[in-house]
Design a protein around this motif. Structure first.
Motif, mmCIF file in Angstrom:
data_model
loop_
_atom_site.group_PDB
_atom_site.id
_atom_site.type_symbol
_atom_site.label_atom_id
_atom_site.label_comp_id
_atom_site.label_asym_id
_atom_site.label_seq_id
_atom_site.Cartn_x
_atom_site.Cartn_y
_atom_site.Cartn_z
ATOM 1 N N GLU A 75 0.844 -1.189 0.000
ATOM 2 C CA GLU A 75 0.000 0.000 0.000
ATOM 3 C C GLU A 75 0.883 1.245 0.000
ATOM 4 O OE1 GLU A 75 -2.941 0.012 3.047
ATOM 5 O OE2 GLU A 75 -3.528 -2.079 2.728
ATOM 6 N N ALA A 76 0.566 2.199 -0.847
ATOM 7 C CA ALA A 76 1.347 3.431 -0.918
ATOM 8 C C ALA A 76 0.474 4.561 -1.445
ATOM 9 C CB ALA A 76 2.570 3.252 -1.815
ATOM 10 N N THR A 77 0.746 5.758 -0.952
ATOM 11 C CA THR A 77 0.119 6.976 -1.478
ATOM 12 C C THR A 77 1.211 7.827 -2.099
ATOM 13 O OG1 THR A 77 -1.674 6.959 0.152
ATOM 14 C CG2 THR A 77 -1.160 9.065 -0.908
ATOM 15 N N ILE A 78 1.135 8.020 -3.401
ATOM 16 C CA ILE A 78 2.111 8.811 -4.142
ATOM 17 C C ILE A 78 1.507 10.179 -4.426
ATOM 18 C CG2 ILE A 78 3.477 8.967 -6.263
ATOM 19 C CD1 ILE A 78 3.367 5.900 -6.424
ATOM 20 N N LEU A 79 2.209 11.227 -3.996
ATOM 21 C CA LEU A 79 1.750 12.600 -4.217
ATOM 22 C C LEU A 79 2.626 13.245 -5.273
ATOM 23 C CD1 LEU A 79 1.294 13.618 -0.479
ATOM 24 C CD2 LEU A 79 -0.463 12.784 -2.044
ATOM 25 N N LEU A 80 2.023 13.692 -6.355
ATOM 26 C CA LEU A 80 2.764 14.317 -7.454
ATOM 27 C C LEU A 80 2.663 15.828 -7.340
ATOM 28 C CD1 LEU A 80 1.601 12.045 -10.425
ATOM 29 C CD2 LEU A 80 3.633 11.785 -8.985
ATOM 30 N N SER A 81 3.816 16.480 -7.197
ATOM 31 C CA SER A 81 3.824 17.937 -7.095
ATOM 32 C C SER A 81 3.366 18.583 -8.394
ATOM 33 C CB SER A 81 5.225 18.429 -6.739
ATOM 34 O OG SER A 81 6.163 18.066 -7.736
ATOM 35 N N HIS A 82 3.681 17.943 -9.514
ATOM 36 C CA HIS A 82 3.244 18.363 -10.839
ATOM 37 C C HIS A 82 3.652 17.248 -11.803
ATOM 38 C CE1 HIS A 82 7.408 19.488 -10.620
ATOM 39 N NE2 HIS A 82 7.456 20.089 -11.795
ATOM 40 N N PHE A 107 -2.161 10.779 -6.190
ATOM 41 C CA PHE A 107 -2.853 12.060 -6.105
ATOM 42 C C PHE A 107 -1.906 13.131 -6.614
ATOM 43 C CE2 PHE A 107 -4.829 10.278 -1.935
ATOM 44 C CZ PHE A 107 -5.675 9.453 -2.662
ATOM 45 N N GLY A 108 -2.385 13.980 -7.529
ATOM 46 C CA GLY A 108 -1.481 14.971 -8.074
ATOM 47 C C GLY A 108 -2.166 16.182 -8.643
ATOM 48 N N LEU A 109 -1.372 17.201 -8.878
ATOM 49 C CA LEU A 109 -1.861 18.462 -9.411
ATOM 50 C C LEU A 109 -2.422 18.264 -10.810
ATOM 51 C CD1 LEU A 109 -2.065 21.567 -9.059
ATOM 52 C CD2 LEU A 109 0.195 21.722 -10.117
ATOM 53 N N ASN A 110 -3.679 18.594 -10.967
ATOM 54 C CA ASN A 110 -4.287 18.561 -12.291
ATOM 55 C C ASN A 110 -4.191 19.954 -12.917
ATOM 56 O OD1 ASN A 110 -6.218 19.340 -10.231
ATOM 57 N ND2 ASN A 110 -7.752 19.412 -11.842
ATOM 58 N N VAL A 111 -3.928 20.007 -14.201
ATOM 59 C CA VAL A 111 -3.713 21.288 -14.871
ATOM 60 C C VAL A 111 -4.676 21.451 -16.036
ATOM 61 C CG1 VAL A 111 -1.301 21.371 -14.182
ATOM 62 C CG2 VAL A 111 -1.899 20.282 -16.331
ATOM 63 N N SER A 112 -4.971 22.694 -16.319
ATOM 64 C CA SER A 112 -5.809 23.041 -17.486
ATOM 65 C C SER A 112 -7.110 22.243 -17.513
ATOM 66 C CB SER A 112 -5.021 22.811 -18.782
ATOM 67 O OG SER A 112 -3.828 23.544 -18.780
ATOM 68 N N LYS A 117 -5.605 11.238 -14.418
ATOM 69 C CA LYS A 117 -5.516 9.898 -15.004
ATOM 70 C C LYS A 117 -5.332 9.974 -16.514
ATOM 71 C CE LYS A 117 -7.844 5.434 -15.430
ATOM 72 N NZ LYS A 117 -9.018 4.597 -15.052
ATOM 73 N N ASP A 118 -6.056 10.873 -17.164
ATOM 74 C CA ASP A 118 -5.919 11.019 -18.618
ATOM 75 C C ASP A 118 -4.512 11.493 -18.981
ATOM 76 O OD1 ASP A 118 -8.551 10.241 -18.936
ATOM 77 O OD2 ASP A 118 -9.316 12.292 -19.060
ATOM 78 N N THR A 119 -3.974 12.409 -18.190
ATOM 79 C CA THR A 119 -2.626 12.913 -18.463
ATOM 80 C C THR A 119 -1.593 11.804 -18.335
ATOM 81 O OG1 THR A 119 -3.197 15.134 -17.692
ATOM 82 C CG2 THR A 119 -0.865 14.565 -17.755
ATOM 83 N N LEU A 120 -1.643 11.046 -17.236
ATOM 84 C CA LEU A 120 -0.683 9.964 -17.027
ATOM 85 C C LEU A 120 -0.841 8.873 -18.082
ATOM 86 C CD1 LEU A 120 -0.792 9.637 -13.130
ATOM 87 C CD2 LEU A 120 0.870 10.870 -14.541
ATOM 88 N N GLN A 121 -2.072 8.597 -18.452
ATOM 89 C CA GLN A 121 -2.312 7.600 -19.493
ATOM 90 C C GLN A 121 -1.668 8.014 -20.808
ATOM 91 O OE1 GLN A 121 -6.240 5.616 -19.902
ATOM 92 N NE2 GLN A 121 -6.360 6.667 -21.868
ATOM 93 N N ASP A 122 -1.751 9.301 -21.091
ATOM 94 C CA ASP A 122 -1.254 9.804 -22.369
ATOM 95 C C ASP A 122 0.267 9.866 -22.411
ATOM 96 O OD1 ASP A 122 -1.750 10.879 -24.977
ATOM 97 O OD2 ASP A 122 -1.218 12.851 -24.207
ATOM 98 N N VAL A 123 0.894 10.322 -21.317
ATOM 99 C CA VAL A 123 2.339 10.573 -21.370
ATOM 100 C C VAL A 123 3.183 9.421 -20.837
ATOM 101 C CG1 VAL A 123 1.988 13.053 -21.217
ATOM 102 C CG2 VAL A 123 2.431 11.754 -19.125
ATOM 103 N N LEU A 124 2.567 8.472 -20.104
ATOM 104 C CA LEU A 124 3.354 7.385 -19.520
ATOM 105 C C LEU A 124 2.966 5.987 -19.990
ATOM 106 C CD1 LEU A 124 3.703 8.377 -15.744
ATOM 107 C CD2 LEU A 124 5.397 8.631 -17.569
ATOM 108 N N GLN A 143 -6.342 10.358 -8.533
ATOM 109 C CA GLN A 143 -7.275 11.457 -8.299
ATOM 110 C C GLN A 143 -6.578 12.800 -8.432
ATOM 111 O OE1 GLN A 143 -10.199 11.246 -5.120
ATOM 112 N NE2 GLN A 143 -9.557 9.149 -4.643
ATOM 113 N N ASN A 144 -7.360 13.797 -8.835
ATOM 114 C CA ASN A 144 -6.858 15.158 -8.963
ATOM 115 C C ASN A 144 -6.675 15.801 -7.587
ATOM 116 O OD1 ASN A 144 -7.023 15.015 -11.788
ATOM 117 N ND2 ASN A 144 -9.169 15.635 -11.758
ATOM 118 N N LEU A 145 -5.729 16.730 -7.540
ATOM 119 C CA LEU A 145 -5.381 17.385 -6.296
ATOM 120 C C LEU A 145 -5.048 18.845 -6.579
ATOM 121 C CD1 LEU A 145 -4.995 16.344 -3.353
ATOM 122 C CD2 LEU A 145 -2.556 16.129 -3.869
#
Length: 310
Positions: A75-82, A107-112, A117-124, A143-145
């Motif tokens: 179990e882990a909670t990963i926080l993305l600054s951006h 959980f991470g900063l959502n932009v624009s 999830k869509d961003t990570l799916q697209d770029v990773l 989830q967005n943060l």
């Protein structure tokens, strides 16, 4: 029994990895901080430093039992600054994501107004990786943060995101993990979250990709005030920052002097420099450490693999 609040630097390099012999004293992996809060694991950013952490977690999982369905789940909670590459590029190689039964929050900063999830799916994943994000085997909770939210992890419970406007600190005890955020707009183009973890009367502030202002950033100083440990961006020397050939002002990163000023104004008990420029080899950082480090005064250089106990 005293509660454990342990921090391990997994990746301290900025921009891109530096897997070269003369860069390894301080570390060649990109941004990742492992934070163990008794039986809870919080990970700050998922640069390439998260890869070794994932391998160790899977090893511990396998060793927990000879019977696969009786092993202790990861179990882990990963926080993305951006979502700049040096803060997410290890996520698709984080092995627990592919272990059935793992519970991984991201959980991470959502932009624009885009979904994280869509961003990570697209770029990773889907376009650049053999698997899509929905093909992973774990319970992958993305989830967005933003800085109007607070993450709470109560004893024996999973992490949850609450609205800061309706959050009452009086409803929680020092044994609950409280994580709050400050968004700095100085980092192009969509800002960056500074992260504060409060647990057992101790406070850690993580301020990567943060550029200070002349006269300091007063909102950040208020956010970080009185913290026990401040991990602060220090990507550039002052000479590089104001270089007449290739100035770095406006890139969203601080100098060592800026980090020290922020720590002093915030009355941080300790400050660790972090997010080193990938052009700075061990010799360069050794010279900078000789100039700026003051362990007795609470000023140190983060090194990959270093552990501290709050």
């Amino acid at each position: 029994m005293n509660s454990k609040f342990k921090v391990k630097f997994r990746g301290v390099r900025g921009s891109y990895p530096t897997p070269k012999a003369n860069f390894l004293k301080y570390g060649g992996n990109t941004s990742c901080i492992e934070v163990n809060l008794d039986d809870k694991l919080v990970v700050l950013d998922a640069g390439t430093g998260v890869i070794d952490l994932g391998s160790e977690l899977v090893r511990e999982h396998i060793l927990s039992s000879d019977i696969s369905n009786q092993r202790k789940p990861i179990e882990a909670t990963i926080l993305l600054s951006h979502v700049h590459q040096d803060h997410i590029q290890g996520l698709q190689f984080f092995k627990p994501v592919f272990v059935p039964g793992s519970k991984i929050n991201v959980f991470g900063l959502n932009v624009s107004n885009e979904d994280l999830k869509d961003t990570l799916q697209d770029v990773l994943f889907d376009r650049v990786f053999p698997l899509g994000i929905d093909d992973v085997k774990c319970d992958f909770n993305i989830q967005n943060l933003n800085d109007s939210k607070v993450v709470v992890i109560k004893q024996g419970m999973c992490a949850e995101i609450l609205d800061l406007n309706f959050f009452n600190i009086c409803d929680y005890t020092k044994n609950d993990i409280i994580i709050t955020f400050h968004k700095t707009q100085a980092h192009p183009k969509n800002g960056c979250l500074c992260i504060k973890i409060s647990y057992n009367d101790k406070v850690l502030v993580y301020a990567t990709d943060k550029e200070s202002y002349i006269g300091s950033d007063k909102r950040f100083i208020e956010f970080a005030y009185g913290c026990d440990v401040l991990i602060h961006d220090a990507q550039y020397t002052h000479q590089d920052y104001v270089s007449p050939i290739a100035p770095k002002q406006g890139y969203g990163h601080s100098t060592y002097q800026m980090a020290i000023e922020s720590a002093k104004l915030a009355k941080a008990k300790k400050v660790f420099f972090f997010h080193y420029d990938p052009n700075y080899d061990d010799t360069t950082l050794e010279m900078l450490e000789e100039e700026f480090s003051n362990p007795e005064g609470g000023v140190e250089f983060a090194k990959e693999g270093m552990e501290i106990l709050l």
